[in-house]
Design a protein around this motif. Structure first.
Motif, PDB file in Angstrom:
ATOM      1  N   ARG A 348       0.848  -1.191   0.000  1.00 33.70           N
ATOM      2  CA  ARG A 348       0.000   0.000   0.000  1.00 33.70           C
ATOM      3  C   ARG A 348       0.884   1.243   0.000  1.00 33.70           C
ATOM      4  O   ARG A 348       2.055   1.182   0.367  1.00 33.70           O
ATOM      5  CB  ARG A 348      -0.885   0.048   1.260  1.00 33.70           C
ATOM      6  CG  ARG A 348      -2.024  -0.952   1.324  1.00 33.70           C
ATOM      7  CD  ARG A 348      -2.804  -0.707   2.602  1.00 33.70           C
ATOM      8  NE  ARG A 348      -3.908  -1.621   2.785  1.00 33.70           N
ATOM      9  CZ  ARG A 348      -4.692  -1.617   3.873  1.00 33.70           C
ATOM     10  NH1 ARG A 348      -4.451  -0.757   4.859  1.00 33.70           N
ATOM     11  NH2 ARG A 348      -5.679  -2.475   3.979  1.00 33.70           N
ATOM     12  N   LEU A 349       0.299   2.362  -0.395  1.00 34.28           N
ATOM     13  CA  LEU A 349       0.983   3.652  -0.317  1.00 34.28           C
ATOM     14  C   LEU A 349       0.284   4.502   0.732  1.00 34.28           C
ATOM     15  O   LEU A 349      -0.954   4.572   0.770  1.00 34.28           O
ATOM     16  CB  LEU A 349       0.957   4.360  -1.672  1.00 34.28           C
ATOM     17  CG  LEU A 349       1.677   3.644  -2.817  1.00 34.28           C
ATOM     18  CD1 LEU A 349       1.472   4.395  -4.121  1.00 34.28           C
ATOM     19  CD2 LEU A 349       3.160   3.490  -2.514  1.00 34.28           C
ATOM     20  N   VAL A 359      -3.169   6.150   0.459  1.00 29.81           N
ATOM     21  CA  VAL A 359      -3.233   6.938  -0.770  1.00 29.81           C
ATOM     22  C   VAL A 359      -2.845   6.069  -1.971  1.00 29.81           C
ATOM     23  O   VAL A 359      -2.364   6.577  -2.975  1.00 29.81           O
ATOM     24  CB  VAL A 359      -2.325   8.188  -0.677  1.00 29.81           C
ATOM     25  CG1 VAL A 359      -2.817   9.139   0.392  1.00 29.81           C
ATOM     26  CG2 VAL A 359      -0.865   7.793  -0.411  1.00 29.81           C
ATOM     27  N   THR A 360      -3.071   4.758  -1.853  1.00 22.27           N
ATOM     28  CA  THR A 360      -2.661   3.820  -2.904  1.00 22.27           C
ATOM     29  C   THR A 360      -3.259   4.197  -4.256  1.00 22.27           C
ATOM     30  O   THR A 360      -2.579   4.110  -5.290  1.00 22.27           O
ATOM     31  CB  THR A 360      -3.072   2.389  -2.527  1.00 22.27           C
ATOM     32  OG1 THR A 360      -2.530   2.076  -1.235  1.00 22.27           O
ATOM     33  CG2 THR A 360      -2.553   1.390  -3.548  1.00 22.27           C
ATOM     34  N   GLN A 366       4.278   6.899   0.448  1.00 24.75           N
ATOM     35  CA  GLN A 366       5.273   6.097   1.154  1.00 24.75           C
ATOM     36  C   GLN A 366       4.788   4.651   1.200  1.00 24.75           C
ATOM     37  O   GLN A 366       3.735   4.363   1.755  1.00 24.75           O
ATOM     38  CB  GLN A 366       5.477   6.619   2.578  1.00 24.75           C
ATOM     39  CG  GLN A 366       6.543   5.846   3.351  1.00 24.75           C
ATOM     40  CD  GLN A 366       6.706   6.344   4.790  1.00 24.75           C
ATOM     41  OE1 GLN A 366       5.939   7.177   5.255  1.00 24.75           O
ATOM     42  NE2 GLN A 366       7.702   5.828   5.486  1.00 24.75           N
ATOM     43  N   PRO A 367       5.548   3.705   0.606  1.00 21.83           N
ATOM     44  CA  PRO A 367       5.080   2.323   0.560  1.00 21.83           C
ATOM     45  C   PRO A 367       5.234   1.610   1.893  1.00 21.83           C
ATOM     46  O   PRO A 367       6.136   1.893   2.674  1.00 21.83           O
ATOM     47  CB  PRO A 367       5.968   1.684  -0.510  1.00 21.83           C
ATOM     48  CG  PRO A 367       7.207   2.491  -0.499  1.00 21.83           C
ATOM     49  CD  PRO A 367       6.809   3.883  -0.122  1.00 21.83           C
ATOM     50  N   ALA A 368       4.319   0.689   2.123  1.00 17.23           N
ATOM     51  CA  ALA A 368       4.389  -0.207   3.265  1.00 17.23           C
ATOM     52  C   ALA A 368       3.847  -1.555   2.816  1.00 17.23           C
ATOM     53  O   ALA A 368       3.081  -1.633   1.848  1.00 17.23           O
ATOM     54  CB  ALA A 368       3.586   0.340   4.443  1.00 17.23           C
ATOM     55  N   GLU A 401       6.417   5.921  -6.647  1.00 20.47           N
ATOM     56  CA  GLU A 401       5.288   5.936  -7.571  1.00 20.47           C
ATOM     57  C   GLU A 401       5.111   4.540  -8.139  1.00 20.47           C
ATOM     58  O   GLU A 401       6.093   3.855  -8.445  1.00 20.47           O
ATOM     59  CB  GLU A 401       5.538   6.946  -8.699  1.00 20.47           C
ATOM     60  CG  GLU A 401       5.594   8.391  -8.228  1.00 20.47           C
ATOM     61  CD  GLU A 401       5.842   9.367  -9.370  1.00 20.47           C
ATOM     62  OE1 GLU A 401       6.038   8.895 -10.515  1.00 20.47           O
ATOM     63  OE2 GLU A 401       5.850  10.584  -9.105  1.00 20.47           O
ATOM     64  N   ILE A 402       3.863   4.104  -8.261  1.00 19.30           N
ATOM     65  CA  ILE A 402       3.548   2.813  -8.856  1.00 19.30           C
ATOM     66  C   ILE A 402       2.659   3.077 -10.069  1.00 19.30           C
ATOM     67  O   ILE A 402       1.593   3.694  -9.945  1.00 19.30           O
ATOM     68  CB  ILE A 402       2.824   1.895  -7.856  1.00 19.30           C
ATOM     69  CG1 ILE A 402       3.698   1.664  -6.619  1.00 19.30           C
ATOM     70  CG2 ILE A 402       2.478   0.558  -8.508  1.00 19.30           C
ATOM     71  CD1 ILE A 402       3.015   0.875  -5.523  1.00 19.30           C
ATOM     72  N   ASP A 403       3.123   2.654 -11.253  1.00 20.48           N
ATOM     73  CA  ASP A 403       2.375   2.962 -12.471  1.00 20.48           C
ATOM     74  C   ASP A 403       1.264   1.943 -12.712  1.00 20.48           C
ATOM     75  O   ASP A 403       1.066   1.001 -11.925  1.00 20.48           O
ATOM     76  CB  ASP A 403       3.301   3.083 -13.680  1.00 20.48           C
ATOM     77  CG  ASP A 403       3.954   1.763 -14.085  1.00 20.48           C
ATOM     78  OD1 ASP A 403       3.465   0.679 -13.695  1.00 20.48           O
ATOM     79  OD2 ASP A 403       4.966   1.819 -14.823  1.00 20.48           O
TER      80      ASP A 403
END
Length: 523
Positions: A348-349, A359-360, A366-368, A401-403
């Motif tokens: 997740r973000l 905020v995924t 910030q990733p976790a 960032e994850i596209d």
């Protein structure tokens, strides 16, 4: 209850990870015994330059050392600190401690006394085992210390064990952070066994590969590349006492290394050194790298020079990994991203003022994560609220960032921004831009104080030609002109350039930015 108990895994998660085959009942000690039976004459570890240890010899040496440890009073559950250089001996020692049912407290070979003292105190180690280069420094520590050679020569023997299981805590190591005192991270073997399986699949690894891991053993990246994966595969690992670009290239050529494991800074240094053109590196098939952002130019040149494929992953000593690249990924994805999110490592973000807002959907934050590769957290629950979100997801210290295709890119660390006139400038982006200059081998961007803007961008750099380094031949205007010609954003332009012979590094091999901030005048 032991001070490593952690809510990181529920009983249901443990059962699911075993059922899925991500975790195993087989330990590293079991794998060493299997290798001794199936590949007795194959080299297990080769100290370069130096002696070779076969799998049969490794197994026998671990048994003998375990008996010596038991004779010295080591019992199941004891915490045995190891401050030792990278060599075959440290891997034998780790397995011997495992066969005693004890827990390794891994200390980086380059750790200073202040750091060692803090780790020993936090881990409450009963015994410190060291080698010759660290023996004198260890003499002043308030802990019973024994030299590895004296332990091997001891007459007293005992009955070791029972040995640890794959779900038991087998290692306590430290963060390799760049500032402050280290925190201790708690590991089971199975979280690294999962990482190992993913690396084997992504890199199509086998027992026939020859590994060259050049990251310190006690840390996460060094642990799986020099200990976990070679042992589980029954492969041969070549070890360097200390990294230099020339020694690495020489070892690749001499031993026909097929799998190189290094942090991105080391890869960049290799490309900057003429030795990379003087030795035959054509045996390389796969290069695993991580730990820091990978500069595209030297990485692409290294692939072209060697024919090897560079694979990145994104993770940490605490989390293991969140994403990874594979041999099937195209060049741009492999060299410009941390790879696709690993499905079983749920990610997740988070963002917002409290840092705990999901905020995924925005694709940036910030990733976790939660999943089979994570550690049990920090020893004694230290900084639990910083490491975990309120609902139990383990954080990374980055902004990512994850596209739409699931590829992750790091845009900077939460603590690695330069705040210039209210604008957050990513140090990682500055470094990536600066290292496009052919004269720069490695660069680190840090803030420097400024009365008007608060902070400005200061870059420390090692030059590609060692003979030039320190002479100041590259000036700031030339670097800025180069960057402007490439169309680099003006906010990423360095405002001070400091050329150094060698950037300071932490015991984990990363650039010690805390020291650079002090030099730049930033507190």
């Amino acid at each position: 209850m032991p001070d490593w108990d952690s809510p990181a895994f529920t009983a249901a998660e443990v059962a699911r990870y075993h059922d899925a085959g991500w975790w195993s009942q087989t330990t590293l000690s079991d794998a060493v015994r299997r290798n001794a039976q199936h590949f007795p004459a194959r080299a297990a570890y080769v100290d370069h330059p130096g002696a070779e240890l076969t799998w049969r010899e490794f197994d026998a040496a671990a048994d003998t050392l375990a008996a010596r440890l038991a004779g010295a009073g080591v019992s199941p559950g004891d915490r045995i600190a190891v401050w030792h250089g990278d060599s075959a001996a440290i891997h034998v020692l780790f397995v011997a401690i495992e066969r005693c049912g004890a827990v390794v407290v891994g200390i980086g070979a380059r750790a200073g006394i202040r750091e060692v003292t803090a780790i020993l105190a936090a881990a409450q180690a009963e015994l410190l085992i060291t080698d010759e280069p660290r023996q004198a420094a260890a003499a002043d520590l308030e802990i019973h210390t024994v030299h590895i050679d004296a332990l091997n020569a001891a007459a007293e023997i005992g009955l070791p064990g029972p040995q640890l299981g794959a779900d038991d805590v087998f290692l306590i190591n430290s963060t390799s952070g760049t500032t402050g005192l280290p925190k201790c991270v708690v590991h089971t073997q199975n979280r690294w066994h999962y990482f190992h399986q993913l690396a084997v699949a992504n890199g199509q690894l086998s027992g026939d590969d020859i590994f060259l891991p050049i990251i310190p053993t006690p840390f996460g990246f060094g642990l799986w590349t020099s200990h976990t994966t070679p042992i589980h595969l029954g492969a041969t690992a070549v070890l360097l006492d200390r990294f230099t670009a020339a020694a690495t290239c020489a070892a690749i050529a001499e031993h026909r290394v097929s799998v190189l494991c290094c942090v991105s800074t080391q890869l960049t240094m290799m490309m900057a050194d003429p030795a990379s053109r003087e030795f035959d590196l054509s045996s390389l098939r796969v290069v695993f790298t991580g730990g820091e952002a990978l500069p595209y130019r030297p990485a692409a040149e290294f692939e072209e020079l060697t024919g090897a494929t560079i694979l990145q992953f994104y993770g940490s000593n605490e989390t293991g990994l969140l994403s990874a690249t594979t041999l099937d990924d195209p060049l741009e994805r492999r060299l410009r991203t941390g790879g696709r999110i690993v499905p079983e490592m749920a990610v997740r973000l988070f963002g917002g003022e409290d840092g705990d807002t999901d905020v995924t959907d925005s694709g940036r934050g910030q990733p976790a994560c939660r999943g089979p590769a994570t550690s049990l957290g920090y020893l004694g629950g230290a900084d639990h609220d910083k490491l975990f979100t309120a609902d139990g997801w383990m954080r990374m210290g980055d902004i990512c960032e994850i596209d739409a295709d699931g590829y992750l890119s790091v845009t900077g660390r939460t603590s690695d921004f330069i705040l210039r006139g209210g604008k957050n400038i990513s140090a990682a982006q500055v470094e990536d831009a600066v290292m496009t200059h052919p004269a720069i081998a490695v660069a680190a961007a840090v803030p420097m104080p400024d009365e008007v803007f608060g902070e400005k961008v200061c870059v420390f750099a090692e030059l590609a030609d060692a003979k030039v380094a320190g002479t100041g031949n590259l000036e700031l205007p030339e670097l800025v002109e180069h960057l402007l010609a490439l169309g680099v954003s003006k906010e990423l332009l360095p405002e001070r350039l400091v050329v150094v012979d060698e950037l300071p590094r932490s015991s984990g091999g990363k650039i010690a930015k805390g020291q650079l901030r002090q030099i730049s005048g930033h507190s």
